[in-house]
Design a protein around this motif. Structure first.
Motif, PDB file in Angstrom:
ATOM      1  N   PHE A 296       0.856  -1.190   0.000  1.00 39.16           N
ATOM      2  CA  PHE A 296       0.000   0.000   0.000  1.00 39.16           C
ATOM      3  C   PHE A 296       0.892   1.240   0.000  1.00 39.16           C
ATOM      4  O   PHE A 296       2.070   1.189   0.403  1.00 39.16           O
ATOM      5  CB  PHE A 296      -1.032   0.019   1.147  1.00 39.16           C
ATOM      6  CG  PHE A 296      -0.490   0.221   2.542  1.00 39.16           C
ATOM      7  CD1 PHE A 296      -0.326  -0.864   3.399  1.00 39.16           C
ATOM      8  CD2 PHE A 296      -0.176   1.502   3.017  1.00 39.16           C
ATOM      9  CE1 PHE A 296       0.135  -0.690   4.693  1.00 39.16           C
ATOM     10  CE2 PHE A 296       0.289   1.694   4.311  1.00 39.16           C
ATOM     11  CZ  PHE A 296       0.458   0.586   5.148  1.00 39.16           C
ATOM     12  N   HIS A 297       0.333   2.330  -0.497  1.00 43.42           N
ATOM     13  CA  HIS A 297       1.056   3.596  -0.601  1.00 43.42           C
ATOM     14  C   HIS A 297       0.028   4.721  -0.632  1.00 43.42           C
ATOM     15  O   HIS A 297      -1.166   4.465  -0.645  1.00 43.42           O
ATOM     16  CB  HIS A 297       1.920   3.623  -1.887  1.00 43.42           C
ATOM     17  CG  HIS A 297       1.105   3.529  -3.120  1.00 43.42           C
ATOM     18  ND1 HIS A 297       0.672   2.325  -3.656  1.00 43.42           N
ATOM     19  CD2 HIS A 297       0.556   4.500  -3.891  1.00 43.42           C
ATOM     20  CE1 HIS A 297      -0.073   2.566  -4.725  1.00 43.42           C
ATOM     21  NE2 HIS A 297      -0.178   3.870  -4.869  1.00 43.42           N
ATOM     22  N   PHE A 298       0.524   5.958  -0.681  1.00 44.16           N
ATOM     23  CA  PHE A 298      -0.380   7.112  -0.660  1.00 44.16           C
ATOM     24  C   PHE A 298       0.000   8.093  -1.767  1.00 44.16           C
ATOM     25  O   PHE A 298       1.120   8.028  -2.319  1.00 44.16           O
ATOM     26  CB  PHE A 298      -0.253   7.869   0.682  1.00 44.16           C
ATOM     27  CG  PHE A 298      -0.658   7.079   1.908  1.00 44.16           C
ATOM     28  CD1 PHE A 298       0.199   6.150   2.483  1.00 44.16           C
ATOM     29  CD2 PHE A 298      -1.904   7.280   2.506  1.00 44.16           C
ATOM     30  CE1 PHE A 298      -0.168   5.440   3.626  1.00 44.16           C
ATOM     31  CE2 PHE A 298      -2.275   6.573   3.663  1.00 44.16           C
ATOM     32  CZ  PHE A 298      -1.401   5.653   4.205  1.00 44.16           C
ATOM     33  N   HIS A 299      -0.909   9.037  -2.042  1.00 47.74           N
ATOM     34  CA  HIS A 299      -0.657  10.199  -2.904  1.00 47.74           C
ATOM     35  C   HIS A 299      -1.142  11.401  -2.111  1.00 47.74           C
ATOM     36  O   HIS A 299      -2.173  11.321  -1.435  1.00 47.74           O
ATOM     37  CB  HIS A 299      -1.449  10.089  -4.212  1.00 47.74           C
ATOM     38  CG  HIS A 299      -1.152   8.826  -4.989  1.00 47.74           C
ATOM     39  ND1 HIS A 299      -0.277   8.783  -6.047  1.00 47.74           N
ATOM     40  CD2 HIS A 299      -1.591   7.556  -4.817  1.00 47.74           C
ATOM     41  CE1 HIS A 299      -0.214   7.539  -6.517  1.00 47.74           C
ATOM     42  NE2 HIS A 299      -0.999   6.766  -5.786  1.00 47.74           N
ATOM     43  N   TRP A 300      -0.383  12.522  -2.157  1.00 47.97           N
ATOM     44  CA  TRP A 300      -0.777  13.684  -1.364  1.00 47.97           C
ATOM     45  C   TRP A 300      -0.305  14.982  -2.008  1.00 47.97           C
ATOM     46  O   TRP A 300       0.488  14.964  -2.957  1.00 47.97           O
ATOM     47  CB  TRP A 300      -0.213  13.560   0.055  1.00 47.97           C
ATOM     48  CG  TRP A 300       1.287  13.483   0.123  1.00 47.97           C
ATOM     49  CD1 TRP A 300       2.179  14.521   0.239  1.00 47.97           C
ATOM     50  CD2 TRP A 300       2.081  12.277   0.067  1.00 47.97           C
ATOM     51  NE1 TRP A 300       3.468  14.046   0.245  1.00 47.97           N
ATOM     52  CE2 TRP A 300       3.440  12.692   0.152  1.00 47.97           C
ATOM     53  CE3 TRP A 300       1.793  10.908  -0.045  1.00 47.97           C
ATOM     54  CZ2 TRP A 300       4.498  11.765   0.124  1.00 47.97           C
ATOM     55  CZ3 TRP A 300       2.848  10.007  -0.078  1.00 47.97           C
ATOM     56  CH2 TRP A 300       4.173  10.422   0.009  1.00 47.97           C
TER      57      TRP A 300
ATOM     58  N   SER B 185      -5.448  14.168  -3.611  1.00 50.31           N
ATOM     59  CA  SER B 185      -5.997  12.868  -4.017  1.00 50.31           C
ATOM     60  C   SER B 185      -5.922  12.710  -5.533  1.00 50.31           C
ATOM     61  O   SER B 185      -5.762  13.689  -6.265  1.00 50.31           O
ATOM     62  CB  SER B 185      -7.459  12.750  -3.556  1.00 50.31           C
ATOM     63  OG  SER B 185      -8.267  13.762  -4.160  1.00 50.31           O
ATOM     64  N   GLU B 186      -5.983  11.472  -5.987  1.00 48.46           N
ATOM     65  CA  GLU B 186      -5.971  11.169  -7.436  1.00 48.46           C
ATOM     66  C   GLU B 186      -7.407  11.125  -7.953  1.00 48.46           C
ATOM     67  O   GLU B 186      -7.734  11.751  -8.949  1.00 48.46           O
ATOM     68  CB  GLU B 186      -5.266   9.832  -7.687  1.00 48.46           C
ATOM     69  CG  GLU B 186      -3.793   9.858  -7.275  1.00 48.46           C
ATOM     70  CD  GLU B 186      -2.937   8.966  -8.120  1.00 48.46           C
ATOM     71  OE1 GLU B 186      -3.176   7.740  -8.122  1.00 48.46           O
ATOM     72  OE2 GLU B 186      -2.020   9.476  -8.802  1.00 48.46           O
ATOM     73  N   HIS B 187      -8.257  10.369  -7.289  1.00 43.03           N
ATOM     74  CA  HIS B 187      -9.679  10.390  -7.640  1.00 43.03           C
ATOM     75  C   HIS B 187     -10.347  11.574  -6.946  1.00 43.03           C
ATOM     76  O   HIS B 187      -9.812  12.105  -5.971  1.00 43.03           O
ATOM     77  CB  HIS B 187     -10.342   9.064  -7.230  1.00 43.03           C
ATOM     78  CG  HIS B 187      -9.867   7.891  -8.033  1.00 43.03           C
ATOM     79  ND1 HIS B 187      -8.750   7.150  -7.685  1.00 43.03           N
ATOM     80  CD2 HIS B 187     -10.325   7.351  -9.196  1.00 43.03           C
ATOM     81  CE1 HIS B 187      -8.566   6.197  -8.585  1.00 43.03           C
ATOM     82  NE2 HIS B 187      -9.491   6.301  -9.512  1.00 43.03           N
TER      83      HIS B 187
ATOM     84  N   LEU C  53      -5.173   6.883  -0.135  1.00 46.66           N
ATOM     85  CA  LEU C  53      -4.474   5.623   0.160  1.00 46.66           C
ATOM     86  C   LEU C  53      -4.835   4.604  -0.922  1.00 46.66           C
ATOM     87  O   LEU C  53      -5.997   4.519  -1.321  1.00 46.66           O
ATOM     88  CB  LEU C  53      -4.941   5.115   1.532  1.00 46.66           C
ATOM     89  CG  LEU C  53      -4.758   3.638   1.869  1.00 46.66           C
ATOM     90  CD1 LEU C  53      -3.278   3.278   1.962  1.00 46.66           C
ATOM     91  CD2 LEU C  53      -5.492   3.314   3.176  1.00 46.66           C
ATOM     92  N   HIS C  54      -3.838   3.852  -1.400  1.00 43.42           N
ATOM     93  CA  HIS C  54      -4.061   2.765  -2.361  1.00 43.42           C
ATOM     94  C   HIS C  54      -3.526   1.456  -1.796  1.00 43.42           C
ATOM     95  O   HIS C  54      -2.332   1.346  -1.492  1.00 43.42           O
ATOM     96  CB  HIS C  54      -3.351   3.065  -3.687  1.00 43.42           C
ATOM     97  CG  HIS C  54      -3.994   4.175  -4.446  1.00 43.42           C
ATOM     98  ND1 HIS C  54      -3.323   4.918  -5.396  1.00 43.42           N
ATOM     99  CD2 HIS C  54      -5.250   4.691  -4.391  1.00 43.42           C
ATOM    100  CE1 HIS C  54      -4.142   5.820  -5.913  1.00 43.42           C
ATOM    101  NE2 HIS C  54      -5.323   5.712  -5.299  1.00 43.42           N
ATOM    102  N   LEU C  55      -4.427   0.481  -1.653  1.00 47.34           N
ATOM    103  CA  LEU C  55      -4.036  -0.876  -1.222  1.00 47.34           C
ATOM    104  C   LEU C  55      -4.077  -1.763  -2.469  1.00 47.34           C
ATOM    105  O   LEU C  55      -5.147  -1.948  -3.068  1.00 47.34           O
ATOM    106  CB  LEU C  55      -5.029  -1.380  -0.168  1.00 47.34           C
ATOM    107  CG  LEU C  55      -4.992  -0.608   1.168  1.00 47.34           C
ATOM    108  CD1 LEU C  55      -6.408  -0.375   1.692  1.00 47.34           C
ATOM    109  CD2 LEU C  55      -4.164  -1.336   2.203  1.00 47.34           C
TER     110      LEU C  55
ATOM    111  N   LEU D 266      -3.125   1.480 -13.646  1.00 51.91           N
ATOM    112  CA  LEU D 266      -2.157   2.034 -12.700  1.00 51.91           C
ATOM    113  C   LEU D 266      -2.110   3.535 -12.964  1.00 51.91           C
ATOM    114  O   LEU D 266      -2.266   3.976 -14.113  1.00 51.91           O
ATOM    115  CB  LEU D 266      -0.771   1.439 -12.969  1.00 51.91           C
ATOM    116  CG  LEU D 266      -0.609  -0.073 -12.799  1.00 51.91           C
ATOM    117  CD1 LEU D 266       0.816  -0.477 -13.151  1.00 51.91           C
ATOM    118  CD2 LEU D 266      -0.953  -0.500 -11.390  1.00 51.91           C
ATOM    119  N   THR D 267      -1.866   4.327 -11.911  1.00 49.92           N
ATOM    120  CA  THR D 267      -1.801   5.782 -12.134  1.00 49.92           C
ATOM    121  C   THR D 267      -0.354   6.257 -12.269  1.00 49.92           C
ATOM    122  O   THR D 267      -0.093   7.451 -12.363  1.00 49.92           O
ATOM    123  CB  THR D 267      -2.459   6.548 -10.967  1.00 49.92           C
ATOM    124  OG1 THR D 267      -1.681   6.305  -9.777  1.00 49.92           O
ATOM    125  CG2 THR D 267      -3.894   6.117 -10.767  1.00 49.92           C
ATOM    126  N   THR D 268       0.579   5.280 -12.264  1.00 50.93           N
ATOM    127  CA  THR D 268       1.984   5.629 -12.505  1.00 50.93           C
ATOM    128  C   THR D 268       2.497   4.664 -13.569  1.00 50.93           C
ATOM    129  O   THR D 268       1.925   3.586 -13.751  1.00 50.93           O
ATOM    130  CB  THR D 268       2.821   5.428 -11.224  1.00 50.93           C
ATOM    131  OG1 THR D 268       2.593   4.103 -10.760  1.00 50.93           O
ATOM    132  CG2 THR D 268       2.436   6.399 -10.137  1.00 50.93           C
TER     133      THR D 268
HETATM  134 ZN   LIG Z   1      -1.400   4.883  -6.082  1.00 50.84          ZN
END
Ligand SMILES: [Zn+2]
Ligand SMILES: COCCCN1C=C(N)c2cc(S(N)(=O)=O)sc2S1(=O)=O
Length: 262
Positions: free
Chosen positions: A92-96, A104-106, A117-119, A198-200
């Motif tokens: 899991f990881h985060f985006h901020w 957030s991404e969404h 948070l992405h699990l 994937l967003t990356t």
């Molecule tokens: Zn992510």
């Protein structure tokens, strides 16, 4: 662990990466237009079974920090929800953002949250390795949880305390006995789901996204420690704060977003 085997693409910290993947018609993240989501009574509550003993390490991969789990057995799994198969947790990881105004991404009706948070899980019924699953249609299932700034998240503090040790890109420390279930909202019945990517990089279109309706709260100080991380390695002479590590939103391309609740 799912991503440590990868030489993650040397992404320019500008992060935005390719705005749209040529021919990509199911890219992520997206804005969820709540009133256009379609209630699907077949969607079940999520069933997560996470074993804290499978937690292995935490590391800075140069665009987020990842908490990685031993995914060689079905000890930490996700099933139910929109899923037909059993999926294994790998990280899991985060985006901020650099401020609490975005990150957030969404988004929900264009509403931005300070972090997400992405699990990340992969289909262990169909594939034997993460790297196989990541290339397949819906080989991955990622749970997205919005973060809001408010009261301190007691369960998150153990993770926050580990971050100073991985300030620079490429640093890894042992991190054990962390239950990722403590980061899920109490309500795991209400979510939106859609098929995306994937967003990356490599932006692979292999993700069943499950975006929780209920957010979790973390304190301002806890989020400030996320922002103390660096995109850059210790050797680089210009240090760049790890902030705004989210991708720009992608076209829906006619995809349906389903909801598990009315
Ligand atoms: Zn992510
Ligand atoms: C060939 O695959 C390469 C590695 C795949 N991974 C790397 C990411 N950057 C990544 C991003 C993810 S996100 N932001 O879409 O959840 S999940 C994930 S991941 O599955 O851990």
């Amino acid at each position: 662990a799912c991503s440590s085997k990868y030489v993650l693409s040397q992404m320019h910290p500008m992060w935005q990466g390719p705005l749209a993947v040529p021919g990509g018609d199911r890219q992520s993240p997206i804005d969820i237009v709540v009133r256009k989501s379609i209630f699907d009574s077949e969607l079940k509550p999520l069933v997560t079974k996470y074993d804290p003993q499978t937690c292995q390490q935490i590391w800075n991969n140069g665009y987020s920090f990842l908490v990685e789990y031993d995914d060689t057995t079905d000890k930490s799994t996700l099933q139910g929800g929109p899923l037909q198969d059993k999926f294994r947790l790998c990280q899991f990881h985060f985006h901020w953002g650099e401020t609490n105004s975005w990150g957030s991404e969404h988004t929900l009706d264009k509403r931005l949250f300070p972090a997400e948070l992405h699990l990340v899980h992969w289909n262990s019924d169909k594939y034997s390795l993460f790297e196989e699953a990541v290339m397949e249609d819906n080989g991955l299932a990622v749970i997205g949880v919005f973060l809001k700034v408010g009261k301190r998240h007691e369960g998150l503090q153990k993770l926050v305390d580990a971050l100073p040790a991985i300030r620079h890109k490429g640093s890894v420390v042992e991190f054990t006995r962390f239950d990722p279930g403590c980061l899920l909202p109490s309500n795991t019945e209400d979510y939106w789901t859609y098929h995306g990517s994937l967003t990356t990089p490599p932006l692979t279109e292999s993700v069943t996204w499950i975006i929780m309706k209920q957010h979790i709260e973390v304190s301002h100080d806890q989020l400030a420690v996320f922002r103390s991380l660096l995109f850059t390695s210790a050797e680089e002479d210009v240090q760049k704060s790890m902030v705004n590590n989210f991708r720009v939103q992608q076209p829906l391309r006619g995809r349906a977003v389903r909801s598990s609740f009315t």
